[in-house]
Design an enzyme around this catalytic site. Structure first.
Site, PDB file in Angstrom:
ATOM      1  N   HIS A   1      72.919  55.007  44.401  1.00  0.00           N
ATOM      2  CA  HIS A   1      72.255  55.405  43.497  1.00  0.00           C
ATOM      3  C   HIS A   1      72.493  56.646  42.439  1.00  0.00           C
ATOM      4  O   HIS A   1      71.889  58.397  42.723  1.00  0.00           O
ATOM      5  CB  HIS A   1      70.366  54.991  43.462  1.00  0.00           C
ATOM      6  CG  HIS A   1      70.214  54.279  42.030  1.00  0.00           C
ATOM      7  ND1 HIS A   1      70.458  53.013  41.557  1.00  0.00           N
ATOM      8  CD2 HIS A   1      68.758  55.106  41.724  1.00  0.00           C
ATOM      9  CE1 HIS A   1      69.237  53.430  40.266  1.00  0.00           C
ATOM     10  NE2 HIS A   1      68.959  54.202  40.579  1.00  0.00           N
TER      11      HIS A   1
ATOM     12  N   LYS B   1      68.705  49.778  32.275  1.00  0.00           N
ATOM     13  CA  LYS B   1      68.282  51.596  32.107  1.00  0.00           C
ATOM     14  C   LYS B   1      69.880  52.301  32.496  1.00  0.00           C
ATOM     15  O   LYS B   1      70.230  51.788  33.879  1.00  0.00           O
ATOM     16  CB  LYS B   1      67.111  52.306  32.464  1.00  0.00           C
ATOM     17  CG  LYS B   1      67.470  53.171  33.081  1.00  0.00           C
ATOM     18  CD  LYS B   1      65.677  53.680  32.952  1.00  0.00           C
ATOM     19  CE  LYS B   1      65.268  54.533  33.564  1.00  0.00           C
ATOM     20  NZ  LYS B   1      63.807  54.990  33.561  1.00  0.00           N
TER      21      LYS B   1
ATOM     22  N   LYS C   1      71.809  55.855  34.029  1.00  0.00           N
ATOM     23  CA  LYS C   1      70.996  56.872  34.603  1.00  0.00           C
ATOM     24  C   LYS C   1      72.736  57.722  34.107  1.00  0.00           C
ATOM     25  O   LYS C   1      73.670  57.436  34.391  1.00  0.00           O
ATOM     26  CB  LYS C   1      71.219  57.260  36.023  1.00  0.00           C
ATOM     27  CG  LYS C   1      69.749  56.952  36.097  1.00  0.00           C
ATOM     28  CD  LYS C   1      68.961  57.286  35.950  1.00  0.00           C
ATOM     29  CE  LYS C   1      67.929  57.161  36.327  1.00  0.00           C
ATOM     30  NZ  LYS C   1      66.696  57.574  36.196  1.00  0.00           N
TER      31      LYS C   1
ATOM     32  N   ASP D   1      68.593  57.166  30.611  1.00  0.00           N
ATOM     33  CA  ASP D   1      67.505  57.937  31.310  1.00  0.00           C
ATOM     34  C   ASP D   1      68.536  58.786  31.103  1.00  0.00           C
ATOM     35  O   ASP D   1      69.607  58.965  32.240  1.00  0.00           O
ATOM     36  CB  ASP D   1      67.149  57.583  32.204  1.00  0.00           C
ATOM     37  CG  ASP D   1      65.882  59.033  32.744  1.00  0.00           C
ATOM     38  OD1 ASP D   1      65.733  59.501  32.350  1.00  0.00           O
ATOM     39  OD2 ASP D   1      65.390  58.430  33.524  1.00  0.00           O
TER      40      ASP D   1
ATOM     41  N   GLU E   1      65.897  58.484  27.079  1.00  0.00           N
ATOM     42  CA  GLU E   1      64.453  58.977  28.037  1.00  0.00           C
ATOM     43  C   GLU E   1      64.467  60.315  28.850  1.00  0.00           C
ATOM     44  O   GLU E   1      65.743  60.223  29.408  1.00  0.00           O
ATOM     45  CB  GLU E   1      64.818  57.226  29.659  1.00  0.00           C
ATOM     46  CG  GLU E   1      63.051  58.477  30.188  1.00  0.00           C
ATOM     47  CD  GLU E   1      63.057  57.595  31.569  1.00  0.00           C
ATOM     48  OE1 GLU E   1      63.127  56.083  30.818  1.00  0.00           O
ATOM     49  OE2 GLU E   1      62.987  57.485  32.674  1.00  0.00           O
TER      50      GLU E   1
ATOM     51  N   ASP F   1      59.521  61.056  30.064  1.00  0.00           N
ATOM     52  CA  ASP F   1      59.453  61.154  31.341  1.00  0.00           C
ATOM     53  C   ASP F   1      58.294  61.532  32.160  1.00  0.00           C
ATOM     54  O   ASP F   1      57.849  61.933  32.048  1.00  0.00           O
ATOM     55  CB  ASP F   1      60.482  60.542  32.370  1.00  0.00           C
ATOM     56  CG  ASP F   1      59.740  59.782  33.378  1.00  0.00           C
ATOM     57  OD1 ASP F   1      58.880  59.567  33.918  1.00  0.00           O
ATOM     58  OD2 ASP F   1      61.412  59.487  34.036  1.00  0.00           O
TER      59      ASP F   1
ATOM     60  N   LYS G   1      53.668  56.488  35.140  1.00  0.00           N
ATOM     61  CA  LYS G   1      53.797  56.314  37.011  1.00  0.00           C
ATOM     62  C   LYS G   1      52.942  56.708  37.217  1.00  0.00           C
ATOM     63  O   LYS G   1      51.921  58.025  37.569  1.00  0.00           O
ATOM     64  CB  LYS G   1      55.106  57.630  37.437  1.00  0.00           C
ATOM     65  CG  LYS G   1      56.806  57.385  36.359  1.00  0.00           C
ATOM     66  CD  LYS G   1      57.710  57.896  36.985  1.00  0.00           C
ATOM     67  CE  LYS G   1      58.820  57.309  36.194  1.00  0.00           C
ATOM     68  NZ  LYS G   1      60.120  58.511  36.455  1.00  0.00           N
TER      69      LYS G   1
ATOM     70  N   GLU H   1      59.907  49.169  34.440  1.00  0.00           N
ATOM     71  CA  GLU H   1      61.357  49.395  35.573  1.00  0.00           C
ATOM     72  C   GLU H   1      60.104  49.731  36.789  1.00  0.00           C
ATOM     73  O   GLU H   1      61.101  50.056  38.028  1.00  0.00           O
ATOM     74  CB  GLU H   1      62.067  50.672  35.476  1.00  0.00           C
ATOM     75  CG  GLU H   1      61.074  52.121  35.723  1.00  0.00           C
ATOM     76  CD  GLU H   1      61.465  53.013  35.477  1.00  0.00           C
ATOM     77  OE1 GLU H   1      62.653  53.227  34.739  1.00  0.00           O
ATOM     78  OE2 GLU H   1      60.679  53.946  36.337  1.00  0.00           O
TER      79      GLU H   1
HETATM   80  C1  MUC Z   1      63.480  58.435  36.288  1.00  0.00           C
HETATM   81  O1  MUC Z   1      63.705  59.011  35.976  1.00  0.00           O
HETATM   82  O2  MUC Z   1      62.870  57.200  35.150  1.00  0.00           O
HETATM   83  C2  MUC Z   1      63.547  55.778  37.609  1.00  0.00           C
HETATM   84  C3  MUC Z   1      64.400  54.206  37.846  1.00  0.00           C
HETATM   85  C4  MUC Z   1      65.248  55.570  38.439  1.00  0.00           C
HETATM   86  O3  MUC Z   1      67.130  54.629  38.914  1.00  0.00           O
HETATM   87  O4  MUC Z   1      65.259  56.151  38.667  1.00  0.00           O
HETATM   88  C5  MUC Z   1      63.208  56.899  38.544  1.00  0.00           C
HETATM   89  C6  MUC Z   1      63.244  57.767  37.807  1.00  0.00           C
HETATM   90 MG    MG Z   2      62.936  59.371  33.995  1.00  0.00          MG
END
Ligand code: MUC
Ligand code: MG
Length: 372
Positions: A21, A166, A168, A197, A223, A248, A272, A326
């Site tokens: 991941h 989402k 990354k 994000d 994000e 976030d 969170k 999520e």
């Molecule tokens: C984040 O920063 O949002 C949430 C989903 C993911 O893959 O990482 C997290 C942390």
């Molecule tokens: Mg995030």
């Protein structure tokens, strides 16, 4: 005589992920959870979880520091205290220990789980009652490979597991990231919502370039494009673009929420339990955002089933979450330490039924994955 807290055990539990991941600050092959087992004099056990991402890569608490700080400083403040007065126990922890939001969240979860079991109520009922019993859940595409991400998204859509994704980004140069995101959006078309994000990876001028390109590509939410402390920059970005900004790392608790709202932020907050020191703290932030017209999103620090269930009980009490949740953490892990997994179907997850969190441990699995 009313029950008191008798003992608090913490366990570091390592579970492998189903694939690497890849985030802007780390690549995860395993998730480490701190599991709390809080035993009370009436025989009830409350479960909690404190989890972060990538050791110290994401924030100032690591799994090892969460465990040490609970064992050394926080547990002694709770042991011997009456089990049932959560507000008094939360105030006691906050008076004597600064920060350590994830550790406090794990303890508050265990207190709520035990109190729910004691009273025969679910955690959502303890918090006033659930407005939703089934919550939407997106999936994060983070294999680091565009073609693999597209295949993964198409599979999730076909399985009716997830219909929002989402991505990354932030680890690669911005132009490469934009090409990656645009290719995925193009492949999915109107069948799925696509968000990104950045996890704080850009400076503001890179963000202006990147967000414009992502907005043009049809991305629906951006994000945490810039560092957490740059509230003024985040407010400028929110005012500059039509595509909404999701705060976030910038919004840990109600105090941050107040700063952003007072500064003119529009957009949404990622909630969170880990950032806000538990369910009560995160709901304070949520209620503030609701009063200010800021949208809500149920966020994760990639917790396992216990932390995910705790979050779901909090989100369920909110009448509206504009951006869904999520809460897919358990699906990213190869195995679990609970007897019954959460029920994911129809692009979402069911709120587990109580009492407490509605979650029981699988003792064999826990023993297998716990660090000795
Ligand atoms: C984040 O920063 O949002 C949430 C989903 C993911 O893959 O990482 C997290 C942390
Ligand atoms: Mg995030």
């Amino acid at each position: 005589m009313s029950s008191v807290i008798e003992s608090i055990q913490t366990l570091l539990v390592d579970l492998p992920t189903i694939r690497p991941h890849k985030l802007s600050m780390t690549t995860m092959a395993c998730q480490t959870m701190v599991i709390v087992r809080m035993r009370h004099s009436d025989g009830i056990e409350g479960l909690g979880e404190g989890t972060t991402i990538g050791g110290l890569a994401y924030g100032p608490e690591s799994p090892e520091s969460i465990k040490t700080n609970i064992d050394t400083y926080l547990a002694p403040l709770l042991i011997g205290q009456p089990s049932g007065n959560l507000n008094a126990l939360r105030a006691r922890l906050n008076r004597s220990a600064r920060g350590n939001a994830i550790a406090k969240s794990a303890l508050e979860t265990a207190l709520l789980d035990a109190q729910g079991k004691r009273l025969g109520l679910s955690v959502a009922e303890l918090l006033g009652g659930a407005c939703q019993e089934h919550l939407p859940v997106l999936w994060t595409l983070a294999s680091g490979d565009t073609a693999k991400d597209i295949d993964e998204a198409l599979l999730r859509l076909e399985q009716r597991r997830h219909c929002d994704f989402k991505l990354k980004i932030g680890a690669n140069p911005v132009k490469q990231d934009v090409r990656h995101v645009a290719a995925i959006k193009e492949a999915l078309g109107d069948r799925a919502g696509v968000r990104v994000d950045v996890n704080q990876a850009w400076d503001e001028s890179t963000a202006v370039y990147g967000i414009q390109a992502l907005q043009d590509a049809g991305i629906e939410l951006i994000e945490q494009a810039i560092p957490a402390r740059e509230h003024a920059g985040l407010i400028r970005l929110a005012n500059r673009f039509n595509v909404p900004m999701l705060a976030d790392e910038a919004v840990q608790d109600a105090r941050d929420g107040l700063d952003l709202i007072a500064g003119g932020f529009s957009g949404a907050f990622a909630l969170k339990i880990a950032k806000s020191g538990g369910l009560q703290g995160v709901l304070e932030l949520a209620h503030l955002a609701q009063a200010a017209g800021v949208g809500l999103y149920g966020g994760t620090l990639l917790e396992g089933t216990i932390g995910t269930a705790a979050s779901l009980h909090a989100w369920a009490t909110l009448p509206e979450m504009a951006w869904g949740t999520e809460m897919f953490g358990p699906l990213l892990l190869k195995d679990d330490i609970v007897a019954e997994p959460l029920a994911y179907d129809d692009f979402g997850v069911a709120l587990p039924s109580g009492p407490g969190l509605g979650i029981a441990l699988d003792e064999d699995k826990l023993a297998h994955y716990a660090r000795s």
